[in-house]
Design an enzyme around this catalytic site. Sequence first.
Site, PDB file in Angstrom:
ATOM      1  CB  CYS A 126      34.354  44.704  48.080  1.00 53.57           C
ATOM      2  SG  CYS A 126      35.124  46.287  48.419  1.00 53.57           S
ATOM      3  NE  ARG A 180      35.571  39.221  45.957  1.00 55.36           N
ATOM      4  CZ  ARG A 180      36.480  40.149  46.261  1.00 55.36           C
ATOM      5  NH1 ARG A 180      36.217  41.056  47.158  1.00 55.36           N
ATOM      6  NH2 ARG A 180      37.654  40.157  45.661  1.00 55.36           N
TER       7      ARG A 180
HETATM    8  N1  EPU Z   1      36.315  32.360  41.830  1.00 60.67           N
HETATM    9  C1  EPU Z   1      35.664  31.198  42.213  1.00 60.67           C
HETATM   10  N2  EPU Z   1      36.244  30.437  43.188  1.00 60.67           N
HETATM   11  C2  EPU Z   1      37.418  30.759  43.782  1.00 60.67           C
HETATM   12  C3  EPU Z   1      38.075  31.964  43.386  1.00 60.67           C
HETATM   13  C4  EPU Z   1      37.493  32.739  42.400  1.00 60.67           C
HETATM   14  O1  EPU Z   1      34.602  30.865  41.684  1.00 60.67           O
HETATM   15  O2  EPU Z   1      37.899  30.009  44.641  1.00 60.67           O
HETATM   16  C5  EPU Z   1      35.721  33.190  40.770  1.00 60.67           C
HETATM   17  C6  EPU Z   1      35.242  34.539  41.291  1.00 60.67           C
HETATM   18  O3  EPU Z   1      33.951  34.442  41.831  1.00 60.67           O
HETATM   19  C7  EPU Z   1      35.332  35.395  40.042  1.00 60.67           C
HETATM   20  C8  EPU Z   1      36.551  34.846  39.314  1.00 60.67           C
HETATM   21  O4  EPU Z   1      36.751  33.522  39.837  1.00 60.67           O
HETATM   22  O5  EPU Z   1      34.213  35.154  39.239  1.00 60.67           O
HETATM   23  C9  EPU Z   1      37.815  35.653  39.478  1.00 60.67           C
HETATM   24  O6  EPU Z   1      38.041  35.935  40.848  1.00 60.67           O
HETATM   25  P1  EPU Z   1      39.522  36.163  41.412  1.00 60.67           P
HETATM   26  O7  EPU Z   1      39.924  34.987  42.229  1.00 60.67           O
HETATM   27  O8  EPU Z   1      40.412  36.573  40.295  1.00 60.67           O
HETATM   28  O9  EPU Z   1      39.303  37.402  42.394  1.00 60.67           O
HETATM   29  P2  EPU Z   1      40.061  37.688  43.742  1.00 60.67           P
HETATM   30  O10 EPU Z   1      41.445  37.156  43.662  1.00 60.67           O
HETATM   31  O11 EPU Z   1      39.223  37.321  44.877  1.00 60.67           O
HETATM   32  C10 EPU Z   1      41.153  39.923  43.006  1.00 60.67           C
HETATM   33  C11 EPU Z   1      41.128  41.338  43.473  1.00 60.67           C
HETATM   34  C12 EPU Z   1      39.795  41.977  43.135  1.00 60.67           C
HETATM   35  C13 EPU Z   1      39.520  41.847  41.640  1.00 60.67           C
HETATM   36  C14 EPU Z   1      39.629  40.390  41.211  1.00 60.67           C
HETATM   37  C15 EPU Z   1      39.476  40.178  39.716  1.00 60.67           C
HETATM   38  C16 EPU Z   1      42.543  41.260  45.425  1.00 60.67           C
HETATM   39  C17 EPU Z   1      42.673  41.402  46.895  1.00 60.67           C
HETATM   40  N3  EPU Z   1      41.335  41.379  44.913  1.00 60.67           N
HETATM   41  O12 EPU Z   1      40.129  39.258  43.737  1.00 60.67           O
HETATM   42  O13 EPU Z   1      39.940  43.346  43.473  1.00 60.67           O
HETATM   43  O14 EPU Z   1      38.228  42.327  41.356  1.00 60.67           O
HETATM   44  O15 EPU Z   1      40.910  39.857  41.602  1.00 60.67           O
HETATM   45  O16 EPU Z   1      40.496  40.800  39.044  1.00 60.67           O
HETATM   46  O17 EPU Z   1      43.539  41.112  44.728  1.00 60.67           O
HETATM   47  C18 EPU Z   1      39.209  45.479  44.100  1.00 60.67           C
HETATM   48  O18 EPU Z   1      40.399  45.821  44.113  1.00 60.67           O
HETATM   49  O19 EPU Z   1      38.250  46.300  44.184  1.00 60.67           O
HETATM   50  C19 EPU Z   1      38.893  44.062  43.970  1.00 60.67           C
HETATM   51  C20 EPU Z   1      37.708  43.578  44.262  1.00 60.67           C
END
Ligand code: EPU
Length: 419
Positions: free
Chosen positions: A114, A119
């Site tokens: 999304c 991201r």
């Molecule tokens: N971030 C960074 N750098 C990175 C990784 C993350 O700056 O290398 C930042 C992000 O920009 C954000 C924060 O760290 O501000 C947390 O991001 P996180 O890594 O936890 O997110 P994600 O793993 O990419 C998962 C879920 C998302 C959910 C987030 C937060 C999956 C596939 N996706 O994403 O789910 O919003 O954790 O809980 O597991 C959804 O289901 O609609 C969805 C977007």
Amino acid sequence: MLKIRGNNLLKGVIEVKGSKNSSLALMAASILSRGKVKLINVPDIVDVRVMLDIFKYLNIDYIFEHNELFIDSSEIEYKSLMIDDVKKIRASSYFMGSFLSLFNHVEIYNPGGCTFSERPIDFHINAFKEFGVIVSESDNKIKLDSSNIHNGYYYIPKVSVGTTIDILLFSSLHENMFIIDNVAVESEVEEVIKFLRLLGVEILKIKERTLLVKGKKALNKDVEYNVMNDRIEAGTLALLGALLGDNLTIKGFNMFDNLYLLNLFNKLKVPYTIKDNNLMISRHIDFEGVDLETNPYPFLPTDLQPLISVFLSFGKSKSSIKENIYPSRISHVFELQKLNFNIEFNNNKIIINPTKKLIGNKVYGKDLRGGCALLMASLLVDDYTYFYGINYIERGYENFLSRLKNIGALIYEEESNFD
Ligand code: EPU
């Protein structure tokens, strides 16, 4: 396109399906076994199907029926992951960890998903670098090599679900010691830890947010795992019940995954009861406004923010939500305004004033949760609303329309060139 007639109370029983984000991570973890894995309670949603398309490309066998997924990765082949499917889902970032574990190298497009916000994957990459992985990045591609890695320690600068899981996958088949600090403790991370331990990976919890991982050369080959229910879907349905429920029963609601939301309901005096993982909930509006902010578990999840924005619009005084995880996750705000929601984005906060008379209009979902919030909002308009963007909702909620129709939602699917 959906034509929705709102303001109909919802009653009966609706069941929470398996967790999207757990399933995707566990699928990426499954291939580390190079054997047979059975995952039970996997939702049949578009993102899971995309992951399965990637499996097919990699020569991983699977059967996916009735929410049970049998994976046999004994014939997995190394192939470049510069394929379009990788750009469709965020969870494809987990192939970096899994492939480095399995093959010591990977070439992959930047993961998609999304697009409500930037991201980045810089934490993933910096962690790998810290452990000795050679990284080369260009345009939208990343090339990683872990042939010469060493023991390591990485402090994740901001709590990140994806980084925590990716490092765990990376560590699993490398016979080194890795310490990961400031890890995410979301339930989906706990699931991956439990699953990897079943596979034989040694993962020690040194402190609440510090893990020590000792990888193994080979892991167990015949493992079965029951995926948790989707806590965001559970929260979505609970909010729908609080807005439109007439003793609506939500089956498979794990209260421990949604304590923050239940506590909010307690404060706002939303009537609910919980028995044996069933949540019974009824409409309760006209509560006093509240000021909330999103934060990592156990606080308000960012994924519920768009949906809570709709809910809080029915209070009798002003509310606000500060989005700390993805500050630009606000596309729903402007679409809600088209339905006459009194909501705006100001000074880094979503400001929510009580709604007056909502009006039907055309609205466009632009991502999974934002789209779902608009669908929920449409169910509250005492008029016809035309909703575009069901394809986003299908990424994360299995068979959602017919399940909503079963509890009384008036949703009609119509042909459109825009969907
Ligand atoms: N971030 C960074 N750098 C990175 C990784 C993350 O700056 O290398 C930042 C992000 O920009 C954000 C924060 O760290 O501000 C947390 O991001 P996180 O890594 O936890 O997110 P994600 O793993 O990419 C998962 C879920 C998302 C959910 C987030 C937060 C999956 C596939 N996706 O994403 O789910 O919003 O954790 O809980 O597991 C959804 O289901 O609609 C969805 C977007």
